[in-house]
Design a protein around this motif. Structure first.
Motif, mmCIF file in Angstrom:
data_model
loop_
_atom_site.group_PDB
_atom_site.id
_atom_site.type_symbol
_atom_site.label_atom_id
_atom_site.label_comp_id
_atom_site.label_asym_id
_atom_site.label_seq_id
_atom_site.Cartn_x
_atom_site.Cartn_y
_atom_site.Cartn_z
ATOM 1 N N THR A 66 0.850 -1.194 0.000
ATOM 2 C CA THR A 66 0.000 0.000 0.000
ATOM 3 C C THR A 66 0.883 1.240 0.000
ATOM 4 O OG1 THR A 66 -0.108 0.049 2.429
ATOM 5 C CG2 THR A 66 -1.872 -1.127 1.271
ATOM 6 N N ARG A 67 0.367 2.315 -0.523
ATOM 7 C CA ARG A 67 1.064 3.597 -0.460
ATOM 8 C C ARG A 67 0.065 4.716 -0.702
ATOM 9 N NH1 ARG A 67 3.189 6.045 -5.464
ATOM 10 N NH2 ARG A 67 2.266 4.960 -7.256
ATOM 11 N N ARG A 68 0.443 5.879 -0.252
ATOM 12 C CA ARG A 68 -0.394 7.061 -0.442
ATOM 13 C C ARG A 68 -0.032 7.720 -1.771
ATOM 14 N NH1 ARG A 68 -1.397 11.542 4.269
ATOM 15 N NH2 ARG A 68 -3.014 12.778 3.219
ATOM 16 N N VAL A 69 -1.043 8.100 -2.532
ATOM 17 C CA VAL A 69 -0.841 8.736 -3.830
ATOM 18 C C VAL A 69 -1.531 10.093 -3.810
ATOM 19 C CG1 VAL A 69 -1.265 8.582 -6.312
ATOM 20 C CG2 VAL A 69 -0.705 6.519 -5.017
ATOM 21 N N HIS A 70 -0.799 11.121 -4.189
ATOM 22 C CA HIS A 70 -1.369 12.468 -4.259
ATOM 23 C C HIS A 70 -1.896 12.710 -5.669
ATOM 24 C CE1 HIS A 70 0.166 13.470 -0.277
ATOM 25 N NE2 HIS A 70 1.342 12.981 -0.649
ATOM 26 N N GLY A 71 -3.207 12.647 -5.825
ATOM 27 C CA GLY A 71 -3.813 12.886 -7.124
ATOM 28 C C GLY A 71 -4.033 14.361 -7.373
ATOM 29 N N PRO A 72 -4.432 14.722 -8.593
ATOM 30 C CA PRO A 72 -4.656 16.138 -8.920
ATOM 31 C C PRO A 72 -5.806 16.765 -8.142
ATOM 32 C CG PRO A 72 -5.409 14.709 -10.699
ATOM 33 C CD PRO A 72 -4.676 13.842 -9.737
ATOM 34 N N ASP A 73 -6.803 15.942 -7.777
ATOM 35 C CA ASP A 73 -7.981 16.467 -7.081
ATOM 36 C C ASP A 73 -8.079 16.016 -5.633
ATOM 37 O OD1 ASP A 73 -8.903 17.713 -9.469
ATOM 38 O OD2 ASP A 73 -9.705 15.790 -10.131
ATOM 39 N N ALA A 74 -7.476 14.863 -5.313
ATOM 40 C CA ALA A 74 -7.618 14.336 -3.952
ATOM 41 C C ALA A 74 -6.547 13.289 -3.695
ATOM 42 C CB ALA A 74 -9.007 13.720 -3.780
ATOM 43 N N ASP A 75 -6.365 12.968 -2.422
ATOM 44 C CA ASP A 75 -5.440 11.900 -2.050
ATOM 45 C C ASP A 75 -6.109 10.545 -2.254
ATOM 46 O OD1 ASP A 75 -3.506 13.706 -1.422
ATOM 47 O OD2 ASP A 75 -3.721 13.522 0.753
ATOM 48 N N LEU A 76 -5.281 9.571 -2.633
ATOM 49 C CA LEU A 76 -5.776 8.220 -2.847
ATOM 50 C C LEU A 76 -4.854 7.226 -2.147
ATOM 51 C CD1 LEU A 76 -5.674 9.690 -6.038
ATOM 52 C CD2 LEU A 76 -7.526 8.041 -6.198
ATOM 53 N N VAL A 77 -5.372 6.027 -1.937
ATOM 54 C CA VAL A 77 -4.570 4.923 -1.421
ATOM 55 C C VAL A 77 -4.449 3.878 -2.524
ATOM 56 C CG1 VAL A 77 -4.538 2.974 0.175
ATOM 57 C CG2 VAL A 77 -5.103 5.261 1.011
ATOM 58 N N GLU A 78 -3.215 3.481 -2.805
ATOM 59 C CA GLU A 78 -2.978 2.451 -3.815
ATOM 60 C C GLU A 78 -2.732 1.114 -3.124
ATOM 61 O OE1 GLU A 78 -0.382 2.256 -7.802
ATOM 62 O OE2 GLU A 78 0.830 2.154 -5.969
ATOM 63 N N ILE A 79 -3.433 0.088 -3.581
ATOM 64 C CA ILE A 79 -3.261 -1.286 -3.090
ATOM 65 C C ILE A 79 -2.818 -2.144 -4.267
ATOM 66 C CG2 ILE A 79 -4.343 -3.258 -1.962
ATOM 67 C CD1 ILE A 79 -6.513 -1.315 -0.924
ATOM 68 N N LYS A 80 -1.684 -2.816 -4.113
ATOM 69 C CA LYS A 80 -1.197 -3.707 -5.165
ATOM 70 C C LYS A 80 -1.138 -5.137 -4.639
ATOM 71 C CE LYS A 80 1.532 -0.642 -8.134
ATOM 72 N NZ LYS A 80 2.871 -0.389 -8.737
ATOM 73 N N VAL A 81 -1.633 -6.069 -5.443
ATOM 74 C CA VAL A 81 -1.581 -7.496 -5.114
ATOM 75 C C VAL A 81 -0.900 -8.203 -6.276
ATOM 76 C CG1 VAL A 81 -2.914 -9.559 -4.557
ATOM 77 C CG2 VAL A 81 -3.723 -7.317 -3.784
ATOM 78 N N ALA A 82 0.251 -8.825 -6.007
ATOM 79 C CA ALA A 82 1.023 -9.491 -7.059
ATOM 80 C C ALA A 82 1.357 -10.912 -6.632
ATOM 81 C CB ALA A 82 2.312 -8.711 -7.343
ATOM 82 N N ASP A 83 1.274 -11.859 -7.578
ATOM 83 C CA ASP A 83 1.618 -13.251 -7.276
ATOM 84 C C ASP A 83 2.702 -13.740 -8.230
ATOM 85 O OD1 ASP A 83 0.487 -14.527 -9.718
ATOM 86 O OD2 ASP A 83 -1.434 -13.880 -8.902
ATOM 87 N N ASN A 84 3.207 -14.947 -7.985
ATOM 88 C CA ASN A 84 4.247 -15.520 -8.836
ATOM 89 C C ASN A 84 3.712 -16.678 -9.673
ATOM 90 O OD1 ASN A 84 3.976 -17.325 -6.677
ATOM 91 N ND2 ASN A 84 6.115 -17.981 -6.801
ATOM 92 N N GLY A 85 2.437 -16.589 -10.039
ATOM 93 C CA GLY A 85 1.831 -17.604 -10.892
ATOM 94 C C GLY A 85 2.171 -17.378 -12.354
ATOM 95 N N PRO A 86 1.440 -17.997 -13.267
ATOM 96 C CA PRO A 86 1.732 -17.862 -14.691
ATOM 97 C C PRO A 86 1.302 -16.524 -15.290
ATOM 98 C CG PRO A 86 -0.197 -19.236 -14.362
ATOM 99 C CD PRO A 86 0.354 -18.964 -12.998
#
Length: 260
Positions: A162-182
């Motif tokens: 997760t990380r905080r992202v400063h958008g042009p109009d508002a703050d957002l939270v980014e959630i990334k989910v990554a796996d090691n599958g195909p």
């Protein structure tokens, strides 16, 4: 003078509305006969499996298959219904990092399909205004996909950040989910969130479509890609406030329905 209008969002809204109507009709038509089928099979098992008969093994296998397949169809119907409905939002302010840690613990401790989960959660992340139940469902769907995608990997693992992202109009939270599958098949990666698109033999093709719908109900955005080092990555951007980007959740939902 030539004027160009980007109608991509309008076309997507129309497609979503059409698929929603298909899902509603299918759920209604399929669900009605399932319960009596299951009850009849269970009644046969209770009545005849206690008796001595040369066909007892056949009856056991046949009724077990009926009940098992009815359960599978019920799960599919529930997925149809989940995609079709537009529930009211129960918005609260909560710690998304704590929610991710709670859900991840369930999958990391699963003895049947253990999954090594690495968390990289940004400290001091702002609390967000959202429906915690809906976001929990998003995480469950993504982690179930990761479990299925990595079931043949010798060392299955998934990374959530997760990380905080400063958008042009508002703050957002980014959630990334990554796996090691195909990863995603090259022919479907661009349509990964479309209903009924799946590369899994037993998949309904509704899991990621439901995830996308839930994210967009929060005024968020979701993307999918294949990582260079292998595996799939889902990235979600969620506004920290229901008023971010203009209007409440309910107003954004109403706006999407009008466009559709």
């Amino acid at each position: 003078m030539i004027v160009f209008d980007d109608i991509t969002a309008l076309l997507q809204a129309q497609r979503d509305a059409a698929w929603g109507e298909v899902a509603r009709r299918l759920a209604h038509e399929i669900k009605n006969p399932l319960t009596p089928i299951q009850l009849s099979a269970e009644r046969l098992r209770r009545k005849y499996l206690k008796t001595e008969s040369g066909e007892i093994d056949l009856l056991d296998r046949a009724t077990h298959t009926i009940i098992q397949q009815v359960e599978a169809m019920k799960q599919m119907v529930n997925a149809f219904s989940e995609y079709a409905r537009t529930p009211s939002m129960d918005v609260t302010r909560f710690d998304v990092n704590a929610l991710i840690a709670e859900v991840s613990e369930l999958y990391g401790a699963n003895p049947e399909k253990p999954l090594a989960i690495k968390l990289a959660l940004e400290l001091n992340l702002p609390r967000i205004e959202a429906d915690a139940g809906r976001l929990r469902q998003v995480l469950h769907n993504l982690l179930r996909n990761a479990v299925e995608a990595t079931e043949h990997q010798p060392e299955a693992h998934v990374a959530i950040s997760t990380r905080r992202v400063h958008g042009p109009d508002a703050d957002l939270v980014e959630i990334k989910v990554a796996d090691n599958g195909p990863g995603f098949s090259s022919d479907i990666v661009d349509q990964a969130f479309d209903p009924y698109v799946t590369s899994k033999p037993k998949g309904t093709g509704l899991g990621l479509a439901i995830v996308k719908k839930l994210v967009e109900e929060h005024g968020g955005h979701i993307t999918a890609r294949n990582r260079e080092q292998g595996g799939a990555e889902i990235s979600i951007l969620i506004p920290t406030s229901v008023d971010a980007g203009g209007g409440s959740v309910s107003r954004r939902q109403e706006h999407r329905r009008e466009r559709a």
